[in-house]
Design a protein around this motif. Structure first.
Motif, short mmCIF file in Angstrom:
data_model
loop_
_atom_site.label_atom_id
_atom_site.label_comp_id
_atom_site.label_asym_id
_atom_site.label_seq_id
_atom_site.Cartn_x
_atom_site.Cartn_y
_atom_site.Cartn_z
N LEU A 47 0.83 -1.21 0.00
CA LEU A 47 0.00 0.00 0.00
C LEU A 47 0.86 1.26 0.00
N GLU A 48 1.93 1.25 0.78
CA GLU A 48 2.81 2.41 0.84
C GLU A 48 3.51 2.64 -0.49
N VAL A 49 3.94 1.58 -1.14
CA VAL A 49 4.58 1.71 -2.46
C VAL A 49 3.58 2.28 -3.46
N GLY A 50 2.33 1.82 -3.38
CA GLY A 50 1.30 2.36 -4.27
C GLY A 50 1.10 3.85 -4.05
N ASN A 51 1.11 4.28 -2.79
CA ASN A 51 0.96 5.71 -2.49
C ASN A 51 2.14 6.51 -3.03
N VAL A 52 3.34 6.00 -2.86
CA VAL A 52 4.52 6.69 -3.38
C VAL A 52 4.47 6.77 -4.90
N ASP A 53 4.02 5.69 -5.52
CA ASP A 53 3.91 5.66 -6.98
C ASP A 53 2.94 6.74 -7.47
N GLN A 54 1.81 6.90 -6.77
CA GLN A 54 0.85 7.94 -7.14
C GLN A 54 1.44 9.33 -6.96
N LYS A 55 2.20 9.52 -5.89
CA LYS A 55 2.84 10.82 -5.66
C LYS A 55 3.87 11.13 -6.74
N ILE A 56 4.61 10.12 -7.16
CA ILE A 56 5.60 10.32 -8.22
C ILE A 56 4.91 10.68 -9.53
N ASP A 57 3.80 10.00 -9.83
CA ASP A 57 3.05 10.33 -11.04
C ASP A 57 2.55 11.77 -11.00
N ALA A 58 2.02 12.19 -9.86
CA ALA A 58 1.52 13.56 -9.72
C ALA A 58 2.66 14.56 -9.88
N LEU A 59 3.81 14.25 -9.31
CA LEU A 59 4.96 15.13 -9.43
C LEU A 59 5.43 15.23 -10.89
N ALA A 60 5.40 14.11 -11.60
CA ALA A 60 5.80 14.12 -13.01
C ALA A 60 4.87 15.02 -13.82
N VAL A 61 3.58 14.98 -13.52
CA VAL A 61 2.62 15.85 -14.21
C VAL A 61 2.95 17.31 -13.92
N GLU A 62 3.24 17.62 -12.66
CA GLU A 62 3.60 19.00 -12.30
C GLU A 62 4.86 19.45 -13.01
N VAL A 63 5.85 18.57 -13.09
CA VAL A 63 7.12 18.93 -13.75
C VAL A 63 6.87 19.19 -15.23
N ARG A 64 6.08 18.33 -15.89
CA ARG A 64 5.79 18.55 -17.31
C ARG A 64 5.05 19.87 -17.52
N SER A 65 4.11 20.16 -16.63
CA SER A 65 3.36 21.42 -16.72
C SER A 65 4.30 22.61 -16.52
#
Length: 81
Positions: free
Chosen positions: A41-59
């Protein structure tokens, strides 16, 4: 053949030891399984945070490119075409 009481007692002791070891292993397996579930579950949460961060970086990168393009256009002046 007569029954061996000492052998019977030793067998009973060994049986209890094996059963106790199996119970201990079962408890430890349950703990490990629970911890793995938590980790999953924790790895899944980190994965979601990384995806959100990648979207922010692209933006952010897209915005930087827009601003740089605007600066380049301004530096060339209105006469450049």
């Amino acid at each position: 053949m007569p029954e061996d009481p000492i052998g019977r007692n030793e067998l009973a002791v060994l049986t209890r030891l094996v059963e106790a070891a199996q119970a201990q292993n079962s408890r430890e397996f349950g703990i490990v399984k629970s911890e793995l579930t938590t980790l999953h579950l924790e790895v899944g949460n980190v994965d979601q945070k990384i995806d959100a961060l990648a979207v922010e970086v692209r933006s952010g990168n897209a915005r930087i490119i827009e601003l740089l393009a605007g600066l380049i256009a301004q530096s060339k002046g209105p006469d450049a075409g």
